[in-house]
Structures are given as structure tokens and as C-alpha cells.
Design an enzyme around this catalytic site. Structure first.
Site, mmCIF file in Angstrom:
data_model
loop_
_atom_site.group_PDB
_atom_site.id
_atom_site.type_symbol
_atom_site.label_atom_id
_atom_site.label_comp_id
_atom_site.label_asym_id
_atom_site.label_seq_id
_atom_site.Cartn_x
_atom_site.Cartn_y
_atom_site.Cartn_z
ATOM 1 N N HIS A 35 0.850 -1.191 0.000
ATOM 2 C CA HIS A 35 0.000 0.000 0.000
ATOM 3 C C HIS A 35 0.888 1.245 0.000
ATOM 4 C CE1 HIS A 35 -3.534 -2.259 1.756
ATOM 5 N NE2 HIS A 35 -2.570 -2.966 2.322
ATOM 6 N N GLU A 117 2.475 -0.731 4.449
ATOM 7 C CA GLU A 117 2.250 0.628 3.947
ATOM 8 C C GLU A 117 3.596 1.297 3.712
ATOM 9 O OE1 GLU A 117 -0.652 2.224 3.391
ATOM 10 O OE2 GLU A 117 -2.145 1.074 4.536
#
Length: 180
Positions: A35, A117
Site C-alpha cells: 500500500h 504501507e
């Protein structure tokens, strides 16, 4: 047990436990989802990502945060632009990063995925140290969770097409996967 891991926690990450997780329905960990995130959008090095994942974000701190009010979200890891790795949820538990998603005919990717992330945006590009840390972390994850193989490493865009676009065109998949 591997010297880099203890109960799903990575030794080389700063541990920052999130309340936003729950038990996996099975012990399966077989997917890695990449992400990106920045808060506010396009701003880096601020404390807001961690605050979001910890449930402590002051949604009045920036006008763009209003849409985050009441959101309960987390990822297993965040790799900051300076290469720092922060871990919010044990990889043995289910973090809440993928949302409505499917992979290989299975829905609910959070059930069997690890979410990483990268501090960035779809178009910002990523730093050399972020790639190095992501590659090292990925190799370690593949050792501990052998069902994670290259063909089971995807972007958020791949499991939620039309809804998500990250990690975006600024992410160099070839560079990343060449060292995994």
C-alpha cells in the site's frame, strides 16, 4: 523460531501496537499487500499515520482528516521515507488494511494477508532506503510464512481494483521484486 521474529513481531521494527486488529479465522498467512499512505496527502514525516493506526488521530488537525472520523484501520507495517519500519499488528493477527477485497477468487484478504504501507503517494516515487527495507522485510516474511511467494505479492490496486490505486505508478515493481 527465526531470530528476527517473535510471535509475529519483527525484531527490526519499532513496535507500536494498534487496537485495530483481531484474530485471523485460520492461521493462514499467504498474501502480501503493498500500500501507500500519507497524511495529509503528499505530506511526509508527520505523526498522523501512526495516530490513525493507533486510533488517536485528531480529525480536526487538518481539514482533510474529517473523512477519517471514526475510521478503524491498521496495517502490519509502515515503512517511512527514511527507512524506519514501524509494526502495528503481529503478522499472526488480522490487521485491517485491505477493506473490501479479493484475490484468486477469495474475498476478505485481511484474513490471510500481511499489509505493508509505504509512506508515499501513487506518483511520488519511493526512496532507495524504502525499497531496501521493503525487500529485506519481504524476504524475512517469505521465510517465516512460506505460502507468501512472488506471485502472491500484490498491490492494493490488485485486490481492490476500481476502488484503490496504490501503490501506484510511482512504485517500481521490477526493482522491488528483483531483490526478493
Amino acid at each position: 523460531m527465526d531470530r528476527y521474529w517473535f510471535e509475529g513481531w519483527y525484531r527490526d521494527a519499532r513496535k507500536c501496537p494498534s487496537p485495530h486488529f483481531n484474530a485471523r479465522p485460520t492461521n493462514e498467512v499467504s498474501l502480501l499487500v503493498i500500500h501507500n499512505i500519507s497524511l495529509p496527502a503528499g505530506c511526509f514525516g508527520l505523526p498522523y499515520i501512526e495516530q490513525l493506526f493507533l486510533g488517536t488521530l485528531d480529525c480536526h488537525a487538518d481539514a482533510s482528516f474529517a473523512e477519517l472520523q471514526g475510521l478503524e484501520v491498521s496495517a502490519h507495517f509502515l515503512i517511512r521515507r527514511d527507512g524506519e519500519i514501524v509494526q502495528f499488528v503481529s503478522c499472526d493477527e488480522r490487521a485491517w488494511h485491505a477493506g473490501v477485497s479479493s484475490f484468486d477468487g477469495r474475498i476478505g484478504c485481511n484474513d490471510f494477508a500481511v499489509g505493508i504501507e509505504l509512506e508515499g503517494t501513487d506518483t511520488s516515487g519511493y526512496t532507495d532506503i524504502q525499497y531496501q527495507q521493503l525487500q529485506q522485510l519481504t524476504r524475512e516474511l517469505m521465510t517465516i510464512y512460506p505460502m507468501i511467494v512472488k506471485k502472491r505479492i500484490v498491490g492494493h490496486c490488485d485486490i481492490a481494483p476500481g476502488r484503490k490505486t496504490d501503490p501506484g505508478p510511482g512504485f517500481d515493481w521490477q526493482r522491488y521484486l528483483a531483490a526478493v
